[in-house]
Design an enzyme around this catalytic site. Structure first.
Site, PDB file in Angstrom:
ATOM      1  N   ARG A 123      20.265  16.743  -5.637  1.00 26.60           N
ATOM      2  CA  ARG A 123      18.897  16.262  -5.797  1.00 26.60           C
ATOM      3  C   ARG A 123      18.768  14.782  -5.468  1.00 26.60           C
ATOM      4  NH1 ARG A 123      14.753  17.352  -4.054  1.00 26.60           N
ATOM      5  NH2 ARG A 123      15.415  19.489  -4.516  1.00 26.60           N
ATOM      6  N   LYS A 158       3.371  -2.758   0.908  1.00 28.49           N
ATOM      7  CA  LYS A 158       2.943  -1.656   0.046  1.00 28.49           C
ATOM      8  C   LYS A 158       4.031  -0.581   0.023  1.00 28.49           C
ATOM      9  CE  LYS A 158      -1.891  -2.662   0.975  1.00 28.49           C
ATOM     10  NZ  LYS A 158      -3.150  -2.241   1.604  1.00 28.49           N
ATOM     11  N   LYS A 190      -4.240 -15.620   2.973  1.00 29.32           N
ATOM     12  CA  LYS A 190      -5.295 -14.611   2.939  1.00 29.32           C
ATOM     13  C   LYS A 190      -6.557 -15.193   2.301  1.00 29.32           C
ATOM     14  CE  LYS A 190      -3.888 -10.376   2.629  1.00 29.32           C
ATOM     15  NZ  LYS A 190      -3.368  -9.075   2.151  1.00 29.32           N
ATOM     16  N   GLU A 219      -5.124 -14.756   7.724  1.00 33.32           N
ATOM     17  CA  GLU A 219      -6.078 -13.649   7.770  1.00 33.32           C
ATOM     18  C   GLU A 219      -7.459 -14.175   8.150  1.00 33.32           C
ATOM     19  OE1 GLU A 219      -6.327 -10.269   4.679  1.00 33.32           O
ATOM     20  OE2 GLU A 219      -7.904 -11.683   4.095  1.00 33.32           O
ATOM     21  N   ASP A 240      -8.793  -8.889  10.109  1.00 35.75           N
ATOM     22  CA  ASP A 240      -8.893  -7.971   8.973  1.00 35.75           C
ATOM     23  C   ASP A 240     -10.224  -7.235   8.935  1.00 35.75           C
ATOM     24  OD1 ASP A 240      -8.095  -6.773   6.521  1.00 35.75           O
ATOM     25  OD2 ASP A 240      -9.298  -8.251   5.430  1.00 35.75           O
TER      26      ASP A 240
END
Length: 308
Positions: A123, A158, A190, A219, A240
């Site tokens: 597993r 992320k 940003k 950004e 963005d």
């Protein structure tokens, strides 16, 4: 020397050990162990049914079309279980390599050794291998969608906490490109940074004064912000959440100034899907950054089967 397309062995070994600790727990008989000596834990089902001398052959099989990633984990998981319980080693034959595009039913690995090792490690191997292969497979879809445009797909921060190195490795295995690894290696200015500093120009100035040795990315939400950032010295911009028409306008304006400014790298970010990827790439950006590569990719179905 560690190759750029590998996970660090020490990191992957630690990840595997922690995963096995989580799966095997602490055996009650190990309660009196000396301080600092980790208990082996236990697999109550496998230990009850199979004795330590029983051996078997097994294969890892891709049950769906996929890009393989994470095969390194196999040797660490098997060796860890073997050492914990004093069992014999497992012989491993790799039939595929990370980055391979395989069809459903493809055998990836053949193994022969103690059943207890194979089943106890199963597993942990599948969890890590299936996740990494899922990220690699999703990345390859973006790479294919961008083929011929000159743009490349980037990952983001992320990622699954504590598993960033694996996630970013899987992106590379799928043909994608890593952006920054964390907050420490690139300065990304940003909207919140700009608001706190008061302007793009001041934000760039403060970062340069404090960290002169790091690359700066800025950004921009509008064409005007993009041009202001370039005037302030930025040479890597994140465009963005711009509509495609606005992004095309921004790219044209920036490229027209490059004889004076030098090359500016441009990254499209926000609202990107496979359906619009090619249209966005054809605006002339260099990169498309896609958080979904690592935060939303489904795992690949990989199984372990015993063979005669």
């Amino acid at each position: 020397m560690l190759m750029m397309d590998e996970c660090r062995p020490s990191w992957l070994q630690d990840l595997t050990r922690n995963a096995l600790d989580e799966d095997l727990g602490v055996a009650p008989a190990a309660t009196g162990n000396l301080q600092g000596v980790p208990p082996a834990g236990r697999d109550v089902t496998t230990a009850a049914i199979f004795d330590s001398a029983q051996r078997a052959q097994a294969v890892l099989v891709a049950r769906e079309p996929s890009v393989v990633a994470g095969l390194q984990v196999i040797e660490f998981a098997l060796a860890d279980v073997q050492a914990r319980f004093g069992l014999a080693q497992v012989a491993v034959e790799l039939l595929a390599a990370d980055g391979d595009l395989v069809e459903a039913g493809t055998e990836l690995v053949r193994m022969e050794g103690p059943v207890r090792v194979l089943l106890t490690a199963e597993r942990t191997i599948l969890n890590i291998l299936s996740r990494a292969s899922g990220v690699a497979t999703a990345t390859r879809r973006w790479v294919d969608a961008l083929a011929g445009t000159g743009a490349r797909v980037l990952d983001t921060r992320k990622t699954m906490p504590t598993m960033r190195e694996l996630d970013k490795y899987a992106v590379r295995a799928g043909g994608g490109t890593n952006k920054r690894m964390g907050l420490y290696d690139v300065a990304m200015i940003k909207d919140n940074h700009i608001a706190a500093a008061g302007s793009i120009e001041r934000a760039i100035s403060l970062v340069r004064a404090h960290q002169p040795d790091v690359d700066i990315q800025v950004e921009a939400d509008t064409v005007e912000q993009a041009l202001a950032a370039i005037d302030a010295g930025a040479r890597f911009l994140l465009l963005d959440n711009m509509p495609v028409a606005t992004m095309r306008q921004a790219v044209a304006a920036i490229r027209s100034e490059e004889q004076t400014t030098g090359r500016v790298e441009l990254e499209a970010t926000g609202g990107l899907t496979l359906a619009n990827a090619r249209e966005v790439a054809l605006t002339g950006v260099d990169y498309l950054s896609v958080g979904a590569l690592t935060h939303s990719s489904p795992i690949v179905d990989i199984g372990l089967d015993f063979v005669a």
